[in-house]
Design a protein around this motif. Structure first.
Motif, short mmCIF file in Angstrom:
data_model
loop_
_atom_site.label_atom_id
_atom_site.label_comp_id
_atom_site.label_asym_id
_atom_site.label_seq_id
_atom_site.Cartn_x
_atom_site.Cartn_y
_atom_site.Cartn_z
N LEU A 99 -56.69 106.67 74.07
CA LEU A 99 -55.55 106.76 73.15
C LEU A 99 -54.46 107.65 73.71
N ASN A 100 -54.84 108.71 74.41
CA ASN A 100 -53.84 109.61 74.98
C ASN A 100 -53.02 108.94 76.08
N GLU A 101 -53.57 107.90 76.68
CA GLU A 101 -52.87 107.18 77.75
C GLU A 101 -52.15 105.93 77.23
N ALA A 102 -52.30 105.64 75.95
CA ALA A 102 -51.76 104.40 75.39
C ALA A 102 -50.26 104.51 75.11
N ASP A 103 -49.61 103.36 75.14
CA ASP A 103 -48.21 103.26 74.70
C ASP A 103 -48.14 102.87 73.23
N VAL A 104 -49.09 102.03 72.80
CA VAL A 104 -49.15 101.58 71.41
C VAL A 104 -50.60 101.59 70.95
N PHE A 105 -50.85 102.16 69.77
CA PHE A 105 -52.17 102.15 69.16
C PHE A 105 -52.08 101.36 67.86
N ILE A 106 -52.83 100.27 67.78
CA ILE A 106 -52.79 99.39 66.61
C ILE A 106 -54.10 99.51 65.84
N TYR A 107 -54.01 99.88 64.57
CA TYR A 107 -55.19 99.95 63.73
C TYR A 107 -54.97 99.08 62.49
N SER A 108 -56.05 98.65 61.87
CA SER A 108 -55.93 97.71 60.76
C SER A 108 -55.34 98.37 59.53
N GLY A 109 -55.86 99.56 59.17
CA GLY A 109 -55.37 100.24 57.98
C GLY A 109 -56.06 99.73 56.72
N ALA A 110 -55.43 99.93 55.57
CA ALA A 110 -56.00 99.54 54.27
C ALA A 110 -57.31 100.26 54.00
N GLY A 111 -57.51 101.41 54.66
CA GLY A 111 -58.73 102.19 54.46
C GLY A 111 -59.88 101.80 55.34
N LEU A 112 -59.70 100.83 56.25
CA LEU A 112 -60.81 100.39 57.09
C LEU A 112 -61.29 101.50 58.01
N GLU A 113 -60.38 102.16 58.71
CA GLU A 113 -60.74 103.20 59.68
C GLU A 113 -60.60 104.57 59.01
N SER A 114 -61.72 105.10 58.52
CA SER A 114 -61.67 106.39 57.82
C SER A 114 -61.27 107.53 58.76
N TRP A 115 -61.37 107.31 60.06
CA TRP A 115 -61.14 108.35 61.06
C TRP A 115 -59.71 108.35 61.59
N VAL A 116 -58.88 107.40 61.16
CA VAL A 116 -57.61 107.19 61.84
C VAL A 116 -56.64 108.36 61.70
N ASP A 117 -56.59 109.00 60.53
CA ASP A 117 -55.65 110.12 60.36
C ASP A 117 -56.00 111.28 61.28
N THR A 118 -57.29 111.56 61.41
CA THR A 118 -57.72 112.63 62.31
C THR A 118 -57.36 112.31 63.75
N VAL A 119 -57.59 111.07 64.15
CA VAL A 119 -57.29 110.64 65.52
C VAL A 119 -55.80 110.71 65.80
N LYS A 120 -54.98 110.22 64.87
CA LYS A 120 -53.53 110.26 65.07
C LYS A 120 -53.03 111.69 65.21
N GLY A 121 -53.64 112.61 64.46
CA GLY A 121 -53.24 114.01 64.55
C GLY A 121 -53.67 114.69 65.83
N SER A 122 -54.65 114.09 66.53
CA SER A 122 -55.18 114.68 67.76
C SER A 122 -54.64 114.04 69.03
N MET A 123 -53.93 112.94 68.90
CA MET A 123 -53.42 112.23 70.08
C MET A 123 -52.37 113.07 70.80
N GLU A 124 -52.49 113.16 72.13
CA GLU A 124 -51.62 114.02 72.93
C GLU A 124 -50.50 113.25 73.62
N GLY A 125 -50.61 111.94 73.70
CA GLY A 125 -49.59 111.15 74.38
C GLY A 125 -48.44 110.80 73.44
N ASP A 126 -47.67 109.80 73.85
CA ASP A 126 -46.53 109.38 73.03
C ASP A 126 -46.74 107.98 72.48
N ALA A 127 -48.00 107.62 72.21
CA ALA A 127 -48.30 106.29 71.70
C ALA A 127 -47.70 106.10 70.32
#
Length: 339
Positions: A99-127
């Motif tokens: 994820l840190n090396e990505a340009d775009v990160f696509i997630y489904s949303g609608a509550g599917l990925e319970s971990w997504v907010d934590t991951v987005k807050g930890s990403m170091e790149g500019d995805a």
């Protein structure tokens, strides 16, 4: 004495000249190194641009949609390991590196990925983080979307509720399986295309052309579902896992789930009896199971009711088939079972 003084001055001048030459050489070397580093960086960035976008998705069906739209404009990688399902996945440190090396990160949303907010807050790149389900009207999970079977399955809903609350995947009371409707898949494709264009405007024409083609195919798929399921004599589908709410809503079906949203919440004996009684009362002759999931409970229900077992695919695992191919196969199964 005069000769000695001249010699001393000459030596001093020689030393100064030598020091100056050394300093100039050092400065020149540093300048050359900086220039070389800068050129290497520019070259690296140029190579990266030539290779296209680096896109990472949270699920395999999103990977397929992104690949259809990106074409040669991107490399698309799915976070979920092979043979792992979407409901039991949690990102690893290795995944964070992706994820840190990505340009775009696509997630489904609608509550599917319970971990997504934590991951987005930890990403170091500019995805660019993209919620593919943005703009889709969500329906309730946990049995709320049944049509004529809601009262019969009220207790079943309560049986699922406690285990849903305790489970680490909290969907906020909404059904996250939005992709099971081709109409919703069209919206997800549009959101993906918008994100790719925003990140890579030079390839806008490519992405728009591919999106237009995909939208046409999804529109045809939607019409095929309507034409086939409008003729279905039986509108009730008993499924092993509550993953078909959006498909049922779109095409006038009534979903009767044996297990809850996460496919890990088992019904209690009372709920099982109600499902079996409902099947007998409505003369439902098919129970739908899923690929790569334990279907012993569904098999028990089928055995108790004399029903046949068929397989529907909620697209939660990797496949060598595309989204369109998997959904077309689901239509064939439904069309045959609901005659």
């Amino acid at each position: 004495m005069k000769i000695q003084k001249i010699a001393t001055i000459t030596c001093a001048l020689a030393l100064l000249t030598a020091c100056g030459s050394g300093q100039n050489a050092k400065t020149n070397n540093a300048t050359d190194h900086a220039q070389t580093t800068q050129e290497a960086s520019v070259e690296k960035n140029a190579d990266k641009k030539a290779e296209g976008l680096n896109v990472v998705t949270s699920t395999y069906f999103l990977k397929d949609l992104a690949e259809e739209i990106a074409g040669e404009g991107a490399t698309v990688t799915c976070l979920i390991p092979k043979d792992s399902g979407i409901h039991d996945y949690e990102p690893s440190p290795k995944d964070m590196n992706l994820l840190n090396e990505a340009d775009v990160f696509i997630y489904s949303g609608a509550g599917l990925e319970s971990w997504v907010d934590t991951v987005k807050g930890s990403m170091e790149g500019d995805a660019e983080a993209v919620e593919a389900s943005k703009g889709i009207e969500l329906i309730a999970g946990g049995g709320h979307h049944h049509h004529d079977g809601e009262e019969a399955h009220h207790d079943s809903e309560e049986a699922h509720h406690d285990s849903e609350e305790a489970h680490h995947h909290d969907h906020g009371g909404k059904d996250p399986h939005v992709w099971m409707s081709p109409k919703n898949a069209e919206q997800m494709a549009k959101n993906i295309a918008d994100a790719l264009i925003a990140k890579d405007p030079d390839n806008k024409d490519l992405y728009e052309k591919n999106l237009e083609k995909l939208e046409g195919e999804l529109g045809d798929l939607d019409q095929s579902f309507r034409d086939a399921l409008d003729q279905a004599k039986n509108k009730d589908i008993v499924v092993s896992h509550e993953a078909y709410g959006y498909l049922a809503k779109e095409y006038g079906l009534n979903q009767i789930p044996i297990e809850g949203i996460n496919s890990e919440t088992e019904p209690d004996p009372k709920a099982m009896k109600e499902i079996i009684d409902a099947m007998k009362a409505k003369d439902i002759k098919v129970v739908f199971t899923e690929p790569k999931e334990d279907d012993k409970i569904a098999q028990t229900v089928a055995s108790e009711t004399g029903a046949e077992v068929k397989e529907l695919d909620p697209l939660e695992y990797e496949s060598d088939q595309t989204y369109l191919q998997r959904m077309e196969q689901n239509l064939k199964v439904l069309e045959t079972a609901l005659k």
